[in-house]
Every structure is written in C-alpha cells, then in structure tokens.
Design an enzyme around this catalytic site. Structure first.
Site, mmCIF file in Angstrom:
data_model
loop_
_atom_site.group_PDB
_atom_site.id
_atom_site.type_symbol
_atom_site.label_atom_id
_atom_site.label_comp_id
_atom_site.label_asym_id
_atom_site.label_seq_id
_atom_site.Cartn_x
_atom_site.Cartn_y
_atom_site.Cartn_z
ATOM 1 N N ASN A 75 -1.381 2.624 10.120
ATOM 2 C CA ASN A 75 -0.870 2.479 8.796
ATOM 3 C C ASN A 75 -0.080 3.669 8.302
ATOM 4 O O ASN A 75 0.960 3.425 7.751
ATOM 5 C CB ASN A 75 -1.720 1.693 7.497
ATOM 6 C CG ASN A 75 -1.920 0.214 7.994
ATOM 7 O OD1 ASN A 75 -1.064 -0.690 8.317
ATOM 8 N ND2 ASN A 75 -2.975 -0.240 7.871
ATOM 9 N N GLN B 244 0.741 -1.272 0.128
ATOM 10 C CA GLN B 244 0.056 0.072 -0.031
ATOM 11 C C GLN B 244 0.927 1.262 -0.195
ATOM 12 O O GLN B 244 1.902 1.414 0.496
ATOM 13 C CB GLN B 244 -0.950 -0.010 1.092
ATOM 14 C CG GLN B 244 -0.456 0.137 2.607
ATOM 15 C CD GLN B 244 -1.628 -0.179 3.715
ATOM 16 O OE1 GLN B 244 -2.581 -0.886 3.555
ATOM 17 N NE2 GLN B 244 -1.322 0.585 4.526
ATOM 18 N N THR B 245 0.313 2.232 -0.649
ATOM 19 C CA THR B 245 0.858 3.339 -0.831
ATOM 20 C C THR B 245 0.001 4.608 -0.749
ATOM 21 O O THR B 245 -1.079 4.520 -1.302
ATOM 22 C CB THR B 245 1.661 3.811 -2.267
ATOM 23 O OG1 THR B 245 2.886 2.684 -2.458
ATOM 24 C CG2 THR B 245 2.363 4.986 -2.355
ATOM 25 N N TYR B 246 0.523 5.491 0.164
ATOM 26 C CA TYR B 246 -0.469 6.837 0.569
ATOM 27 C C TYR B 246 -0.202 7.990 -0.252
ATOM 28 O O TYR B 246 0.906 8.093 -1.038
ATOM 29 C CB TYR B 246 -0.388 7.409 1.850
ATOM 30 C CG TYR B 246 -0.979 6.404 2.788
ATOM 31 C CD1 TYR B 246 -2.159 6.353 3.329
ATOM 32 C CD2 TYR B 246 -0.087 5.071 3.076
ATOM 33 C CE1 TYR B 246 -2.854 5.451 3.867
ATOM 34 C CE2 TYR B 246 -0.810 4.310 3.941
ATOM 35 C CZ TYR B 246 -1.921 4.245 4.453
ATOM 36 O OH TYR B 246 -2.597 3.220 5.363
ATOM 37 N N LEU B 247 -1.215 8.583 -1.042
ATOM 38 C CA LEU B 247 -1.153 9.512 -2.042
ATOM 39 C C LEU B 247 -1.527 10.883 -1.531
ATOM 40 O O LEU B 247 -0.851 11.777 -1.818
ATOM 41 C CB LEU B 247 -2.301 9.377 -3.088
ATOM 42 C CG LEU B 247 -2.413 8.031 -3.758
ATOM 43 C CD1 LEU B 247 -3.610 7.750 -4.760
ATOM 44 C CD2 LEU B 247 -1.193 7.608 -4.559
#
Length: 169
Positions: free
Chosen positions: A154, A34-37
């Site tokens: 997270n 997962q990657t946060y924008l």
C-alpha cells in the site's frame, strides 16, 4: 505491539464462482481512504477513514507499522473525524482509495482489496504464526503470492499516486 502475519496474493479475477458455490461467504464491505504521514524502508505512519458500506458507519484510525514481508509489528487505534480531517488537509496528499471485502473461506477470514486509482486487486490472509503462514497452500484462484513484493505494498502504491508531491517532502 501486535504482530501482523499475513500473506498477500495478486487476485487475477473477482471470485464470483466461489461466492456462488458458497465456498466464499462475504461478511462485510468497507470503503477505505488512507494517507501516509511518514514512510521509510521499515516503518510507516498512516491514517484511514473507513466507511461500512452496509451501515454507513464511519470510523477513523491512526496506524504505525514496523517491518517488511510476512511479519510486521502493528499498533492501531481510533481517532476522531476532526483529527483525521486536520491531518489529511495539513499534508495535502491524495488518499489511496479502495473497497475492502471481508469474507470467510475454508474457515479463514480473507480480505479482498479492489483499488480505485490503479488496476489492482489483492487478497490477504492473516495467520496466528509464521509457521502456519509458511505452510499455507493457497488455491489457484488466489493468484500469485506477492507477500514479499514491495511494489504491491500500500505504501508503494500510495507514493506513486503522489508523484512529485511526495518527492518534495
């Protein structure tokens, strides 16, 4: 927007004894990247790549969450592999990776996240109401209740993983 009502626990050990005693029944295991924008104190946008470790099926999601603590609003929908790849490469961040075990315990669905980049295992339980979440009595093996401790979220763990790259954004 759907409400997500969950409690999180700092799992001190893998529940092998509970699995062997058939108190905890594993239903599936996924590999999650997962990657946060975008992130602020109350909202987050993220993308995920989820791989079912039994079937090999890969799905991708885009998620918006609002709020903190036990109750948050959540909107999640599927996106294509191409859109996921474009988003991740455009930002250049390191994905947070973990394995998620979904299991049944005492008639409830629980999720156990085992993180790769840090020594951390978290157990989550979702509830249909805040009253039920507050009344829930966790067994000792779940570990410390960390539902309101932001350092275990997270997005906080992911920001730490990014180091200076995140600071520059």
């Amino acid at each position: 927007m759907a409400l997500e009502i969950e409690r999180k626990f700092l799992l001190p050990r893998f529940p092998k004894a509970e699995i062997e005693a058939n108190e905890l029944v594993i239903r599936s295991e996924q590999r999650i990247e997962q990657t946060y924008l975008a992130i602020d104190e109350n909202e987050e946008l993220r993308v995920r790549r989820l791989t079912d470790l039994e079937t090999g099926q890969v799905t991708h999601t885009h998620t918006f969450k609002s709020g903190n603590g036990l109750v948050r609003e959540e909107v999640e929908y599927g996106i294509s592999a191409d859109i996921y790849a474009q988003i991740v490469s455009a930002f250049g961040f390191t994905p947070l990776t973990k394995n998620r075990i979904t299991a049944t315990w005492n008639g409830r669905t629980i999720e156990i996240d085992n993180y790769d980049q840090i020594h951390l295992s978290v157990l989550e339980v979702e509830f249909p109401s805040l009253e039920e979440a507050n009344a829930f009595q966790a067994p000792e093996w779940f570990g410390e209740d960390i539902s309101s401790q932001k350092q275990y979220s997270n997005k906080t763990v992911w920001k730490q993983l990014q180091g200076e790259k995140w600071q520059d954004k």
